[in-house]
Design a protein around this motif. Sequence first.
Motif, mmCIF file in Angstrom:
data_model
loop_
_atom_site.group_PDB
_atom_site.id
_atom_site.type_symbol
_atom_site.label_atom_id
_atom_site.label_comp_id
_atom_site.label_asym_id
_atom_site.label_seq_id
_atom_site.Cartn_x
_atom_site.Cartn_y
_atom_site.Cartn_z
ATOM 1 N N ASN A 154 11.064 2.897 -6.614
ATOM 2 C CA ASN A 154 10.539 2.000 -5.579
ATOM 3 C C ASN A 154 10.832 0.591 -5.783
ATOM 4 O O ASN A 154 11.239 0.008 -4.652
ATOM 5 C CB ASN A 154 8.935 2.033 -5.460
ATOM 6 C CG ASN A 154 8.419 3.548 -4.555
ATOM 7 O OD1 ASN A 154 8.945 3.552 -3.543
ATOM 8 N ND2 ASN A 154 7.581 4.130 -5.118
ATOM 9 N N ARG A 158 12.949 -1.763 -2.758
ATOM 10 C CA ARG A 158 12.258 -2.832 -2.274
ATOM 11 C C ARG A 158 13.288 -4.201 -2.518
ATOM 12 O O ARG A 158 13.540 -5.009 -1.569
ATOM 13 C CB ARG A 158 10.987 -3.271 -2.839
ATOM 14 C CG ARG A 158 10.010 -2.495 -2.070
ATOM 15 C CD ARG A 158 8.618 -2.285 -2.920
ATOM 16 N NE ARG A 158 7.612 -1.437 -2.136
ATOM 17 C CZ ARG A 158 7.781 -0.253 -2.061
ATOM 18 N NH1 ARG A 158 8.698 0.483 -2.669
ATOM 19 N NH2 ARG A 158 6.681 0.555 -1.494
ATOM 20 N N LEU A 161 16.087 -3.833 -0.021
ATOM 21 C CA LEU A 161 15.826 -4.095 1.165
ATOM 22 C C LEU A 161 15.649 -5.746 1.504
ATOM 23 O O LEU A 161 16.258 -6.263 2.353
ATOM 24 C CB LEU A 161 14.706 -3.446 1.539
ATOM 25 C CG LEU A 161 14.829 -2.070 2.264
ATOM 26 C CD1 LEU A 161 13.356 -1.817 2.688
ATOM 27 C CD2 LEU A 161 15.370 -2.321 3.417
ATOM 28 N N ALA B 99 4.965 0.844 5.403
ATOM 29 C CA ALA B 99 5.425 1.894 4.544
ATOM 30 C C ALA B 99 5.841 1.335 3.117
ATOM 31 O O ALA B 99 5.761 1.866 2.042
ATOM 32 C CB ALA B 99 6.735 2.367 5.182
ATOM 33 N N LEU B 100 6.106 0.006 3.145
ATOM 34 C CA LEU B 100 6.462 -0.552 2.126
ATOM 35 C C LEU B 100 5.472 -1.104 0.805
ATOM 36 O O LEU B 100 5.591 -1.319 -0.041
ATOM 37 C CB LEU B 100 7.393 -1.940 2.283
ATOM 38 C CG LEU B 100 8.803 -1.569 2.718
ATOM 39 C CD1 LEU B 100 9.630 -3.118 3.171
ATOM 40 C CD2 LEU B 100 9.764 -0.852 1.989
ATOM 41 N N GLY B 101 4.387 -0.999 1.860
ATOM 42 C CA GLY B 101 3.188 -1.334 0.929
ATOM 43 C C GLY B 101 2.610 -0.375 0.175
ATOM 44 O O GLY B 101 1.414 -0.492 -0.344
ATOM 45 N N ARG B 102 2.965 0.972 0.503
ATOM 46 C CA ARG B 102 2.647 2.098 -0.516
ATOM 47 C C ARG B 102 2.408 1.709 -1.662
ATOM 48 O O ARG B 102 3.277 1.011 -2.479
ATOM 49 C CB ARG B 102 3.722 3.379 -0.238
ATOM 50 C CG ARG B 102 3.311 4.008 0.899
ATOM 51 C CD ARG B 102 4.531 5.338 0.665
ATOM 52 N NE ARG B 102 4.552 5.893 2.130
ATOM 53 C CZ ARG B 102 3.588 6.715 2.538
ATOM 54 N NH1 ARG B 102 2.631 7.255 1.607
ATOM 55 N NH2 ARG B 102 3.649 7.422 3.585
ATOM 56 N N PRO B 103 1.539 2.341 -2.642
ATOM 57 C CA PRO B 103 1.621 2.060 -3.953
ATOM 58 C C PRO B 103 2.807 2.632 -4.683
ATOM 59 O O PRO B 103 3.290 3.431 -4.208
ATOM 60 C CB PRO B 103 0.427 2.922 -4.418
ATOM 61 C CG PRO B 103 -0.554 3.320 -3.334
ATOM 62 C CD PRO B 103 0.317 3.148 -2.185
#
Lengths: 239, 200
Positions: A154, A158, A161, B99-103
Motif C-alpha cells: 500500500n 501511494r 500515485l 479509496a486511498l484512505g483505507r487502513p
Amino acid sequence: MWPFDAVNWLALSIPFAYLFILIGSLTVFSNLYRKRQAATAASLAPWFPPHLHRNIYLTLLHQENPKVPDSILKAALLRRATEDIHRIVQVRNAKQALQVLLQRGSVGDDLWQRFQRAEKEIEEELRDVVNEANAFAPNWGTTIFQSASEMAQNAHIRERLAEIQATAPAEKEWWEKRRTEISSNFMKELDEEKKSPTATEAASGKPAAKTGSDDDAVIVEAGGPTVNAGKGKKKKAKH
Amino acid sequence: MESPDTFTLLPLQIDPQTKAITATGTASNALTTELQILNTLHRSLLSVDTATGTPPPPVPVNPKRSAAISKLRESGNAEFRKHQYPSAVRMYSLAIDMALGRPAWEPSGLVREEVSGLLSNRAQAHMSMQNWAEGAVDAEASVEMKKVGNAKGWWRRGKCLFEMGRLEEAEVWVKQGLEFEATEQDLLQLKGEIEKRKGK
C-alpha cells in the motif's frame, strides 16, 4: 644400569627438540590463522544497514519510566515487520543471481559469506517478530506478516500515485502556455490572411516556388513554418 | 544489523498526554520521519475494533468503506451522464481519496482495482472538458495501478497526448498499450489516426 649409561642424552635431545619446535610452531600458526579468519569473517560489512525499526521497537519495549502503552508497541512491531518484509524480498531476489555469479567466479567468497550471514539473521529476526506478536495477542503471529506485506504494498502504491499526480501542475502549465501560443499564432495567421491574401498564397504554393528565384525561396522559408504550425493549430482550436 | 541479542538504545521519549513518541536531542532525519510514520500508524491502529487491538487479517474486508466508495462512484457517473463534468470530477476525487484512505493493512490489490477505475473515470471527465493535461496524468496513473485489462486507461492517455499534439509520445504510449491489449479496437484506431497525422 646399563641402558641409561649407554645413552648419549645430549645427542638424543636434538631430535626431541626438533620435534617439539616443529609441532609447537605448527600449532601456534594454525591457532593464529584460525583466529584471524574468524576475525575477518566477523568484520565483513553487514549486508543490511542497522535495523532502525527494530531498534525503535526494542528501545520502547525496554523503556521503564513511564512504561510505553501496548498500542504503541504494536504499531512499532508492525513497522518492524514491514521493514522485515522489504529485507526478505531483497534476500530472495538476490539469492539466485548471487549463486550464479558465485559459480562463474564473478564475485568473491566473502560476498557469499556476508549474504549467508544476512540470511541467517533475517530468519532469526522473523522468528523473533512472530514470537513477540504472539505475546501481544494469540495467533497474531500468523497474520502479522500478511498485514505487514499489505502495508508495504500500500505504501508503494501511494508513493507511485503521488509521484504521478505531482507532475499534473507542470503538465497543465505547459499545456496552457502551449494553447495560448497556438491560439495567438492562429489569430496572427488569420490577420495576415486578411491583410495580404497574395502573400499566403505564395507561401502555400511552396513546392512550385522552390524552383523559382532566390528571393522566392527566402519568402517561402520565412513563411513556411508559421503556416504549417497554424494548420496544426486550427485542428486543436476546433476541439 | 546487530546480533540477535543486542540492540542500539535510541534517545526516545513519550508524550504522556498525546502518547506520541519523539526523539530527544538531535535526531537523524531517518529517525524523525520513521517516528512520524509510527505515530500515524499508532493513531490508525487505535481505531481498529478488534478485541486484541491488532489489525485484522487482510481478508475479509470491512464492507462499509467499499460501499461508500461505490456510492460516490455511482453519483460521479450520474453527474457525468448529466454532462455536469466539474461535479463528476469532484465526486471521483472524493472517491479516490476515500479509496486511498483505507487502513494500510487492507488488501493492496483491492485499492489498485478501485483507484484505477476511478482515475480512469476522472480522466474521461477531464477529457470531456477538454482538460487534456489533467486527463493525461489521470489516465497514466490509472494505467500505473492496473496495466492488464485497462484498455480504456491506455486509450485515454493516448488520446490526450494526441490532442495535445505530442504525437511521438502518443505513438510510443499506444504501442506499449497494444502490447497489453493487442485486440483493442479503439487503440488500433487511435494508432491509425496518429500515423495519419504524422504522415501529413
